[in-house]
Design a protein around this motif. Structure first.
Motif, short mmCIF file in Angstrom:
data_model
loop_
_atom_site.label_atom_id
_atom_site.label_comp_id
_atom_site.label_asym_id
_atom_site.label_seq_id
_atom_site.Cartn_x
_atom_site.Cartn_y
_atom_site.Cartn_z
N GLN A 95 3.22 6.44 1.64
CA GLN A 95 2.88 5.21 2.35
C GLN A 95 2.18 4.24 1.39
OE1 GLN A 95 3.74 4.59 5.76
NE2 GLN A 95 4.99 6.35 5.12
N GLN A 96 2.74 3.04 1.29
CA GLN A 96 2.17 2.02 0.40
C GLN A 96 1.60 0.89 1.24
OE1 GLN A 96 4.95 0.25 -2.44
NE2 GLN A 96 3.31 0.17 -3.96
N ARG A 97 0.34 0.54 0.97
CA ARG A 97 -0.32 -0.51 1.75
C ARG A 97 0.17 -1.90 1.33
NH1 ARG A 97 -6.75 0.12 2.26
NH2 ARG A 97 -6.55 -0.02 -0.01
N ILE A 98 0.34 -2.73 2.34
CA ILE A 98 0.74 -4.13 2.16
C ILE A 98 -0.13 -4.97 3.07
CG2 ILE A 98 2.64 -5.79 2.42
CD1 ILE A 98 4.56 -3.44 2.30
N THR A 99 -0.45 -6.17 2.63
CA THR A 99 -1.03 -7.13 3.57
C THR A 99 -0.11 -8.35 3.64
OG1 THR A 99 -2.39 -8.32 1.94
CG2 THR A 99 -3.37 -6.38 3.02
N LEU A 100 -0.13 -9.00 4.77
CA LEU A 100 0.71 -10.18 4.98
C LEU A 100 -0.13 -11.29 5.60
CD1 LEU A 100 3.36 -11.77 5.20
CD2 LEU A 100 3.84 -10.52 7.32
N PRO A 145 -5.26 4.40 -1.04
CA PRO A 145 -4.51 5.53 -0.48
C PRO A 145 -3.01 5.50 -0.74
CG PRO A 145 -4.90 3.91 1.23
CD PRO A 145 -5.59 3.38 0.00
N SER A 146 -2.52 4.57 -1.56
CA SER A 146 -1.07 4.46 -1.79
C SER A 146 -0.62 5.42 -2.90
CB SER A 146 -0.71 3.02 -2.15
OG SER A 146 -1.03 2.14 -1.10
N ARG A 147 -0.93 6.69 -2.71
CA ARG A 147 -0.61 7.70 -3.71
C ARG A 147 0.17 8.84 -3.07
NH1 ARG A 147 -5.42 10.10 -7.32
NH2 ARG A 147 -5.42 7.89 -7.92
N PRO A 148 1.29 9.23 -3.67
CA PRO A 148 2.03 10.39 -3.14
C PRO A 148 1.17 11.65 -3.19
CG PRO A 148 3.34 9.17 -4.75
CD PRO A 148 1.95 8.63 -4.84
N ALA A 149 1.42 12.54 -2.26
CA ALA A 149 0.72 13.82 -2.24
C ALA A 149 1.75 14.94 -2.09
CB ALA A 149 -0.29 13.86 -1.10
N PRO A 150 1.84 15.84 -3.06
CA PRO A 150 1.07 15.85 -4.31
C PRO A 150 1.52 14.74 -5.25
CG PRO A 150 2.75 17.54 -4.36
CD PRO A 150 2.79 16.97 -2.98
N ALA A 151 0.67 14.38 -6.18
CA ALA A 151 0.96 13.27 -7.09
C ALA A 151 1.73 13.76 -8.31
CB ALA A 151 -0.34 12.60 -7.53
#
Length: 494
Positions: A95-100, A145-151
């Motif tokens: 999940q990658q955070r975005i703002t609009l 928090p836009s980091r794959p798990a596991p990285a």
């Protein structure tokens, strides 16, 4: 010291931006048609259609974290499902955070990235103010928090990040169909450049601020030449004297550092020792001063370092470099940056001859600041490829640098193949340099280009670029951009 410098920088940015938006009556009239359709209310065509939030959330993989109110806009914090590996999209997602910052679907859109975390508060980059548009802001992959798990850290590279932007653009272009620009400052300016290099058909223009271009990571003499002449001799002597004195007094100041670390719960497992962290902080001092401060701030630096007290030396180093920077707690957020610096982006290595043999470690490489559990291997071809592409293929690209910003010592250059592209420098500018700080002629040309690329240049500006002004008035909450500068205060990061 830090608070004082922040005040000076805030004032400088504010004055520059206000002067950029203070249009004459004639210019205001020329811009009126564009300004009217972007008054902060939805257009009649948009108001009769489905709610913008519903349209956005109908995009596969898009989910809402929260919506925050702001007058004249809708502001959404979102998550977007991205492949961990764009070459093999079936092998996991994150999940990658975005703002609009939504203005109106009839307005152009700016795609902003800092190259780091995304702010979850409404804000507006300079190009967004200039074109009075929407703004999409993207958190860079692997910044939590836009980091794959596991990285899988091998999936953190400039192509994967550009592909993140490409997917977001394709998803939102169906809603925001007008022109798009991409922008960012520092690492964000680098990110905007890499996006354009790998997906040159996506954007209608690029505005990259203070973007370093370390083509040859083994050749950094440009930085040494910069530090030999930046500012005035008096200011350089003050800074060099304090930095040298901090190493001369290593023993008593490290005792103070140990007490400081204990009081603040700081540990040094990543760098290895408190001594390494102390020296890294001191070695950043001169660079950090010019990155964040102005020549006018030099009177805050102790003039006679050998006769200054230990506390005065400590306060000056801490106020500019920050003694928490190279503790584990200061490094953790920025592990993705140091990983990229040590695998693709490159990093500076400067001599600082005024220190003599006082340094034990020299300018420590990015590997020092990344946990040993994460493997790293440098790819020297990555920056050479981007540099060559920009020189020969730049279209609708604008670079803005600051005269006194160390990162500008290795800038992007335009070659014969470049078209409608520009490199400008803010006189006396630091790492917060913007179009608003350029000399009048260049400011007008840059503003006109941004308006033209966005497809919203008034007829008067098309006829005479000298009349170019931002279409949106300055908003003291949305447009104060010191947060970008303050984010990295205390360490050598673009």
């Amino acid at each position: 010291m830090r608070k004082a410098l922040r005040g000076v920088l805030s004032l400088a940015v504010l004055i520059g931006t206000v002067s950029a938006t203070g249009a004459s009556a004639g210019a205001a009239t020329a811009a009126e048609p564009a300004a009217k359709q972007s008054s902060g209310h939805t257009s009649s065509s948009e108001s009769s259609s489905e709610d913008i939030k519903d349209r956005i959330l109908a995009i596969p993989g898009m989910s809402l974290i929260e919506e925050k109110p702001y007058p004249g806009y809708r502001f959404f914090v979102l998550n977007y499902t991205q492949p961990v590996d764009h070459k093999h999209p079936s092998k996991g997602t994150f999940q990658q955070r975005i703002t609009l910052l939504h203005k109106d679907t009839t307005r152009p859109t700016v795609f902003f990235t800092s190259g780091y975390n995304v702010s979850t508060n409404p804000s507006r980059s300079e190009p967004t103010q200039i074109i009075d548009g929407n703004q999409v802001s993207l958190e860079y992959r692997f910044f939590t928090p836009s980091r794959p798990a596991p990285a899988d850290w091998s999936k953190l590279d400039i192509w994967q990040a550009a592909s993140d932007q490409h997917r977001v653009f394709k998803a939102l272009k169906k809603i925001y169909s007008k022109n798009w620009l991409t922008t960012g400052g520092s690492k964000g300016g680098m990110t905007a450049t890499y996006f354009e290099r790998f997906y040159p058909k996506d954007m209608d223009g690029v505005v990259a601020y203070v973007a370093p271009n370390d083509v040859n990571n083994k050749e950094d003499s440009a930085y040494d030449r910069f530090f030999a002449k930046v500012g005035t001799k008096e200011c350089r002597d003050r800074l060099n004297g304090v930095q040298r004195e901090a190493l001369v007094r290593r023993e008593p100041l490290e005792k103070k550092y140990k007490e400081y670390a204990a009081a603040n719960g700081l540990t040094f497992n990543t760098v290895g020792t408190l001594d390494k962290a102390y020296e890294a902080t001191v070695m950043d001092y001169v660079w950090a001063y010019w990155q964040y401060s102005l020549l006018a701030d030099c009177d805050t630096i102790p003039a006679d370092a050998p006769n200054a007290t230990d506390q005065e030396i400590w306060d000056s180093i801490d106020g500019i470099s920050g003694f928490s920077a190279y503790a584990d707690q200061g490094l953790e957020t920025y592990t993705p940056y140091y990983y990229q610096a040590g695998t693709q982006l490159g990093s500076p290595d400067i001599k600082q001859p005024w220190l003599g043999k006082l340094s034990r470690y020299g300018y420590q490489p990015p590997r020092t600041f990344v946990p040993r559990s994460i493997p790293m291997k440098f790819q020297p071809s990555a920056m050479r490829d981007v540099d060559s592409w920009v020189r020969n293929n730049a279209r609708n690209m604008l670079y803005v640098y600051g005269e006194n910003d160390p990162w500008g010592a290795e800038p992007f250059h335009l070659g014969r193949g470049a078209r409608d592209s520009y490199v400008y420098t803010v006189p006396g500018g630091n790492h917060g340099s913007k179009v608003a700080g350029l000399v009048a002629d260049e400011k007008a040309k840059a503003t006109a280009a941004i308006l033209r690329w966005a497809g919203v240049a008034p007829a008067a500006v098309e006829a005479d670029p000298a009349k170019a002004k931002p279409l949106a008035t300055f908003d003291k909450r949305l447009d104060v951009r010191d947060d970008e500068l303050e984010r990295d205060r205390g360490t050598l990061r673009p």
